[in-house]
Scaffold this active site. Structure first.
Site, PDB file in Angstrom:
ATOM      1  N   PRO A 285      40.484  82.840 128.096  1.00  0.00           N
ATOM      2  CA  PRO A 285      39.897  83.805 127.159  1.00  0.00           C
ATOM      3  C   PRO A 285      40.497  85.196 127.346  1.00  0.00           C
ATOM      4  O   PRO A 285      40.720  85.637 128.471  1.00  0.00           O
ATOM      5  CB  PRO A 285      38.421  83.819 127.574  1.00  0.00           C
ATOM      6  CG  PRO A 285      38.455  83.537 129.042  1.00  0.00           C
ATOM      7  CD  PRO A 285      39.626  82.604 129.264  1.00  0.00           C
ATOM      8  N   ARG A 287      40.221  88.025 124.298  1.00  0.00           N
ATOM      9  CA  ARG A 287      39.352  88.863 123.468  1.00  0.00           C
ATOM     10  C   ARG A 287      37.887  88.811 123.907  1.00  0.00           C
ATOM     11  O   ARG A 287      37.207  89.833 123.972  1.00  0.00           O
ATOM     12  CB  ARG A 287      39.466  88.391 122.013  1.00  0.00           C
ATOM     13  CG  ARG A 287      38.818  89.303 120.996  1.00  0.00           C
ATOM     14  CD  ARG A 287      38.851  88.653 119.603  1.00  0.00           C
ATOM     15  NE  ARG A 287      40.155  88.145 119.255  1.00  0.00           N
ATOM     16  CZ  ARG A 287      41.103  88.846 118.627  1.00  0.00           C
ATOM     17  NH1 ARG A 287      40.877  90.084 118.271  1.00  0.00           N
ATOM     18  NH2 ARG A 287      42.273  88.303 118.358  1.00  0.00           N
ATOM     19  N   CYS A 354      53.050 108.530 109.505  1.00  0.00           N
ATOM     20  CA  CYS A 354      53.682 108.502 108.193  1.00  0.00           C
ATOM     21  C   CYS A 354      53.889 107.072 107.708  1.00  0.00           C
ATOM     22  O   CYS A 354      55.017 106.581 107.612  1.00  0.00           O
ATOM     23  CB  CYS A 354      55.004 109.255 108.256  1.00  0.00           C
ATOM     24  SG  CYS A 354      54.748 110.924 108.852  1.00  0.00           S
ATOM     25  N   GLU A 355      52.799 106.385 107.453  1.00  0.00           N
ATOM     26  CA  GLU A 355      52.808 105.014 106.928  1.00  0.00           C
ATOM     27  C   GLU A 355      51.513 104.859 106.144  1.00  0.00           C
ATOM     28  O   GLU A 355      50.448 105.225 106.644  1.00  0.00           O
ATOM     29  CB  GLU A 355      52.741 103.976 108.065  1.00  0.00           C
ATOM     30  CG  GLU A 355      53.885 103.953 109.030  1.00  0.00           C
ATOM     31  CD  GLU A 355      55.094 103.193 108.527  1.00  0.00           C
ATOM     32  OE1 GLU A 355      54.980 102.452 107.521  1.00  0.00           O
ATOM     33  OE2 GLU A 355      56.159 103.367 109.134  1.00  0.00           O
TER      34      GLU A 355
HETATM   35  C1  LIG Z   1      46.746  84.949 123.308  1.00  0.00           C
HETATM   36  C2  LIG Z   1      46.476  83.703 124.057  1.00  0.00           C
HETATM   37  C3  LIG Z   1      45.224  83.498 124.635  1.00  0.00           C
HETATM   38  C4  LIG Z   1      44.063  84.433 124.468  1.00  0.00           C
HETATM   39  O1  LIG Z   1      43.565  84.448 123.165  1.00  0.00           O
HETATM   40  P1  LIG Z   1      42.175  85.189 122.842  1.00  0.00           P
HETATM   41  O2  LIG Z   1      41.993  84.980 121.415  1.00  0.00           O
HETATM   42  O3  LIG Z   1      42.367  86.618 123.190  1.00  0.00           O
HETATM   43  O4  LIG Z   1      41.132  84.541 123.667  1.00  0.00           O
HETATM   44  C5  LIG Z   1      45.050  82.356 125.387  1.00  0.00           C
HETATM   45  N1  LIG Z   1      46.049  81.446 125.562  1.00  0.00           N
HETATM   46  C6  LIG Z   1      47.271  81.625 125.003  1.00  0.00           C
HETATM   47  C7  LIG Z   1      48.310  80.615 125.212  1.00  0.00           C
HETATM   48  C8  LIG Z   1      47.521  82.748 124.231  1.00  0.00           C
HETATM   49  O5  LIG Z   1      48.722  82.912 123.659  1.00  0.00           O
END
Ligand SMILES: *Cc1c(COP(=O)(O)O)cnc(C)c1O
Length: 428
Positions: A285, A287, A354-355
């Protein structure tokens, strides 16, 4: 859950005033709550207490070493996608033996360095990569631990830029080909097969796609456990968070009512299918751990009214937080000091870059801010600072961690000298 709330009309992180944080660190500044991060980690850990498991925090969501250190102290593992992230994990006191290395484009140098550090596993995304890892391991006289990332072809129902588990995505090896690839891996003398991995996407807000992926993978995992003695099945990351109503997100009843995924509903959906597999379960995890644990504080620089629209021009830009511009990411925007009396306006909240894509909200109803007011962009802890850039030659913002009742500067704002570090004008 998160630890941001108003006390006497001022937004606080835990017990620290965010007005004070902005005053001391300047703006824009990211502020994070250690208690929130630890709560998420411990709840996920507790939800799977009945199963042998390891949480490998996805470093790319927020890679400040102070945050990695918080998790390392909890004995978290880490999911890394580059040599730089492995370097950060080690700086922060994390163990390479608890690191899984993901990504479709690992370079030879990265593979060599990670092998020397004796990481837990390379999550392999192609047969070419498998051969490359075998060859590099041979040159170092080592055996490389690997898991194959299998693409289960399930639809996570998320934004196309953050969906990874459909057959048309660049990630992983097709489900039908997985056994073949394992058979090939078993014949490579410098490869040690350790596991299997899936990751179907990010910001997935219902539990069903996770259950679907696990159910689809279960027979393969059992077969791999029999034929190749795999030790672990990583079910990836991707658990979504609430962006639209982050204050209610502290209230688990609100989550339930809205059908949003929670740590508990996620666990409930997958545990029955995982229990019988008899292998260690890994989670990645990102996020979920840090998203709701951070805000971006910014000051209103101008309020500009044109014929059709009102623009609230703030001192943070898309270089500081790119989610709205990159994938229509939504952030709730609230005043740090609740105005005593303010009319509601409908405005675009935009940065100084500037976008035309440099906006945080469009046609958003909000209390009318005055120039100089502080705003907080909620739920900015994940894919916020870690995606920040120096575009428009803007220094990277400062980061503050609130922990044990105090605010700690965990990254200084860049200086003008930082902006040109390493640059050179050729001699005549
Ligand atoms: C980005 C990623 C995650 C984490 O994803 P979240 O949505 O932030 O939980 C886990 N495993 C892999 C392989 C990723 O590329």
């Amino acid at each position: 859950m998160h630890s941001f709330q108003y006390h006497k009309g001022v937004l606080h992180c835990e017990n620290v005033s965010l007005a004070q944080v902005a005053k001391e660190a300047g703006t824009p500044v990211y502020a994070y709550s250690a208690a929130t991060i630890l709560d998420h980690y411990r709840r996920l850990d507790a939800a799977f207490a009945g199963i042998d498991h390891l949480i490998c925090y996805a470093v790319k969501a927020n890679s400040n070493i102070a945050i990695l250190n918080l998790l390392a102290r909890e004995n978290s593992g880490f999911d890394i996608v580059s040599w730089g992230e492995l370097f950060r994990v080690r700086k922060a006191g994390g163990k390479p033996e608890a690191c899984t290395f993901a990504g479709v484009g690992k370079s030879e140098d990265e593979i060599r360095l990670a092998l020397r550090q004796e990481i837990l596993s390379f999550n392999v995304e192609s047969e070419s990569e498998l051969k490359r890892i075998d060859a590099i391991a041979r040159s170092l006289k080592r055996r490389a631990p690997v898991a194959v990332r299998v693409n289960p072809d399930v639809d996570a129902g998320t934004h196309k830029y953050i969906s990874t588990g459909k057959s048309e995505n660049k990630f992983g090896i097709g489900f039908e080909r997985a056994m073949e690839v394992y058979a090939a891996a078993a014949k490579m003398p410098n490869i040690r097969i350790r596991g299997v991995q899936v990751h179907i996407g990010s910001q997935i807000t219902t539990a069903a796609p996770f259950a679907e992926a696990v159910v689809k993978m279960a027979p393969l995992v059992s077969e791999l456990s029999r034929s190749h003695g795999i030790e672990f099945f990583s079910i990836g990351g991707g658990i979504g968070i609430v962006y639209e109503n982050s204050f209610a997100s502290g209230d688990s009843k609100w989550w339930k009512k809205n059908g949003s995924i929670t740590i508990e509903s996620y666990a409930e959906a997958v545990i029955p299918h995982l229990k019988k597999l008899g292998v260690r379960i890994l989670f990645e995890p990102g996020r979920l751990m840090v998203g709701n644990a951070g805000v971006l504080l910014t000051r209103v620089n101008y309020v500009k009214k044109t014929g059709k629209k009102t623009f609230v021009i703030v001192d943070a830009g898309m270089n500081d937080l790119i989610r709205p511009a990159l994938y229509q990411g939504y952030h709730q925007i609230v005043p740090v000091k609740k105005p005593a009396r303010a009319g509601t306006i409908v405005a675009d909240v935009v940065g100084p870059i500037c976008e035309s894509g440099d906006f945080f909200a469009q046609d958003r109803a909000m209390p009318e801010p005055k120039e100089g007011d502080l705003l907080a962009l909620m739920s900015a802890g994940a894919y916020g600072f870690s995606m920040a850039s120096n575009y428009n030659s803007r220094p990277l913002p400062a980061e503050v961690l609130v922990k044990d009742g105090g605010a700690h500067l965990i990254r200084e704002r860049q200086t003008s000298e930082d902006l040109v570090r390493g640059e050179k004008i050729p001699e005549e």
